[in-house]
Design an enzyme around this catalytic site. Structure first.
Site, PDB file in Angstrom:
ATOM      1  N   LYS A 182      32.658 -61.360 -14.900  1.00  0.00           N
ATOM      2  CA  LYS A 182      31.965 -62.192 -15.895  1.00  0.00           C
ATOM      3  C   LYS A 182      31.976 -61.491 -17.263  1.00  0.00           C
ATOM      4  O   LYS A 182      32.949 -60.830 -17.595  1.00  0.00           O
ATOM      5  CB  LYS A 182      30.552 -62.526 -15.420  1.00  0.00           C
ATOM      6  CG  LYS A 182      30.540 -63.099 -14.000  1.00  0.00           C
ATOM      7  CD  LYS A 182      29.246 -63.713 -13.617  1.00  0.00           C
ATOM      8  CE  LYS A 182      29.320 -64.152 -12.167  1.00  0.00           C
ATOM      9  NZ  LYS A 182      28.171 -64.954 -11.756  1.00  0.00           N
ATOM     10  N   GLU A 219      31.901 -72.138  -3.917  1.00  0.00           N
ATOM     11  CA  GLU A 219      30.725 -71.421  -4.403  1.00  0.00           C
ATOM     12  C   GLU A 219      29.561 -72.402  -4.576  1.00  0.00           C
ATOM     13  O   GLU A 219      29.487 -73.103  -5.595  1.00  0.00           O
ATOM     14  CB  GLU A 219      31.035 -70.763  -5.746  1.00  0.00           C
ATOM     15  CG  GLU A 219      32.177 -69.779  -5.686  1.00  0.00           C
ATOM     16  CD  GLU A 219      32.064 -68.747  -6.798  1.00  0.00           C
ATOM     17  OE1 GLU A 219      31.961 -67.570  -6.470  1.00  0.00           O
ATOM     18  OE2 GLU A 219      32.050 -69.132  -7.979  1.00  0.00           O
ATOM     19  N   GLY A 269      24.429 -65.621  -7.887  1.00  0.00           N
ATOM     20  CA  GLY A 269      23.535 -64.735  -8.640  1.00  0.00           C
ATOM     21  C   GLY A 269      22.066 -64.888  -8.280  1.00  0.00           C
ATOM     22  O   GLY A 269      21.192 -64.382  -8.973  1.00  0.00           O
ATOM     23  N   HIS A 322      35.060 -72.101 -12.771  1.00  0.00           N
ATOM     24  CA  HIS A 322      33.841 -71.447 -12.264  1.00  0.00           C
ATOM     25  C   HIS A 322      32.626 -72.304 -12.653  1.00  0.00           C
ATOM     26  O   HIS A 322      32.611 -72.926 -13.715  1.00  0.00           O
ATOM     27  CB  HIS A 322      33.725 -70.040 -12.856  1.00  0.00           C
ATOM     28  CG  HIS A 322      32.651 -69.234 -12.210  1.00  0.00           C
ATOM     29  ND1 HIS A 322      31.330 -69.336 -12.578  1.00  0.00           N
ATOM     30  CD2 HIS A 322      32.688 -68.336 -11.187  1.00  0.00           C
ATOM     31  CE1 HIS A 322      30.600 -68.522 -11.825  1.00  0.00           C
ATOM     32  NE2 HIS A 322      31.408 -67.911 -10.970  1.00  0.00           N
ATOM     33  N   SER A 341      26.370 -64.683  -3.901  1.00  0.00           N
ATOM     34  CA  SER A 341      25.552 -63.580  -3.379  1.00  0.00           C
ATOM     35  C   SER A 341      26.173 -62.933  -2.136  1.00  0.00           C
ATOM     36  O   SER A 341      25.466 -62.521  -1.220  1.00  0.00           O
ATOM     37  CB  SER A 341      24.123 -64.052  -3.095  1.00  0.00           C
ATOM     38  OG  SER A 341      23.513 -64.503  -4.291  1.00  0.00           O
ATOM     39  N   ASN A 344      34.643 -61.050  -9.780  1.00  0.00           N
ATOM     40  CA  ASN A 344      34.512 -61.706 -11.078  1.00  0.00           C
ATOM     41  C   ASN A 344      33.507 -60.908 -11.901  1.00  0.00           C
ATOM     42  O   ASN A 344      32.314 -60.938 -11.632  1.00  0.00           O
ATOM     43  CB  ASN A 344      34.008 -63.146 -10.844  1.00  0.00           C
ATOM     44  CG  ASN A 344      33.698 -63.866 -12.141  1.00  0.00           C
ATOM     45  OD1 ASN A 344      34.067 -63.407 -13.225  1.00  0.00           O
ATOM     46  ND2 ASN A 344      33.032 -65.006 -12.034  1.00  0.00           N
ATOM     47  N   GLU A 360      29.876 -71.581 -13.864  1.00  0.00           N
ATOM     48  CA  GLU A 360      29.279 -71.260 -15.169  1.00  0.00           C
ATOM     49  C   GLU A 360      30.072 -71.931 -16.290  1.00  0.00           C
ATOM     50  O   GLU A 360      29.517 -72.308 -17.315  1.00  0.00           O
ATOM     51  CB  GLU A 360      29.210 -69.729 -15.361  1.00  0.00           C
ATOM     52  CG  GLU A 360      28.105 -69.137 -14.496  1.00  0.00           C
ATOM     53  CD  GLU A 360      28.356 -67.721 -14.031  1.00  0.00           C
ATOM     54  OE1 GLU A 360      29.213 -67.031 -14.588  1.00  0.00           O
ATOM     55  OE2 GLU A 360      27.666 -67.302 -13.067  1.00  0.00           O
TER      56      GLU A 360
END
Ligand code: PEP
Length: 256
Positions: free
Chosen positions: A12, A170, A176, A98, A216, A10, A100
């Site tokens: 992003k 996730e 991240g 996702h 990660s 991904n 985010e």
């Protein structure tokens, strides 16, 4: 039940079209060997980079995915992209829900469900993301949160459709941050997800669904994570932005 490993990057909001092509060309060199036939490798660039990357990836084993899709077929939805637009651009996969998007753009299980249905209707292969926040894990709510996300996100989906959907687990606290769920914690959570899928769709379908781990993941930890019984690959952020780190991660995930 053997499931084909799937590793997806991904990107992003990173990479111009030129940078994306450079990365894909470097990956094509590194991943050219037929020894990669038994892993699905996907890259998910931003919308503006998709067309160039589809062209660059043509004829290689690298498949291309988008990072989001709208639920409507067309209409007054400024700034949005439909499933048909993606499909006709040569896109094969799409990430939906996702964390985010959930965190910054108001994504809910209901909108995930609508996007998922639109993607399936257009013949795209969805990667549906679920995962708990740190406070939910610390409060012992992980399974409850995931169950809610699964029941809402996959409501009205048939068993046949579900068997071809990829689920990305996730944990939000691992994305991240450099903090990875231990292989034991990840496996335990993936097993819960599969159990919930079994309750909704039956054992045969649940056994076919590929569940990726994301958060990660890198070359250092990919091998042990993907070796777990219910972990079928990874959704990768940071480590997917460079050909060396992404290819090294794929090698480790495959146990090379
Ligand atoms: C992600 O964004 O889906 C992700 C897993 O990011 P990272 O690998 O950087 O934690």
């Amino acid at each position: 039940m053997s499931r084909k490993v799937i590793i997806a990057g991904n990107w992003k909001m990173n990479k111009t079209a030129a940078e994306g092509c450079e990365l894909v060309n470097a990956l094509k060199e590194k991943l050219g060997c037929s020894c990669y036939d038994n892993v699905d490798i996907v890259v998910c660039p931003p919308f503006t980079t998709l067309g160039a990357v589809v062209e660059a990836a043509k004829g290689s084993r690298i498949k291309v995915g988008a990072q989001n899709v709208h639920w409507a077929e067309s209409g007054a939805f400024t700034g949005e992209i439909s499933a048909e637009m993606l499909k006709t651009s040569g896109v094969e996969y799409v990430i939906i829900g996702h964390s985010e998007r959930r965190q910054y753009f108001g994504e809910t299980d209901a909108t995930v469900n609508s996007r998922l249905k639109a993607a399936l209707n257009a013949g795209l292969k969805p990667i549906v993301c679920i995962g708990e926040l740190l406070e939910e894990r610390e409060g012992g709510l992980t399974e409850k949160v995931l169950t809610t996300q699964i029941r809402g996100g996959f409501d009205g989906i048939t068993g046949e459709q579900m068997a071809n959907i990829v689920v990305a687990y996730e944990p939000v606290w691992a994305i991240g941050t450099g903090k990875t769920a231990t292989p034991d914690i990840a496996q335990e959570t993936h097993a819960h997800i599969r159990k919930e899928l079994e309750a909704m769709f039956g054992a045969e379908v649940a056994g076919k669904v590929r569940i990726q781990y994301g958060g990660s993941m890198k070359a250092d930890n990919a091998r042990e994570l993907v070796a777990q019984a219910d972990i079928d690959g990874g959704l990768i952020g940071g480590a997917a932005l460079k050909a060396d780190s992404f290819a090294a991660l794929i090698d480790e995930a495959m146990g090379k």
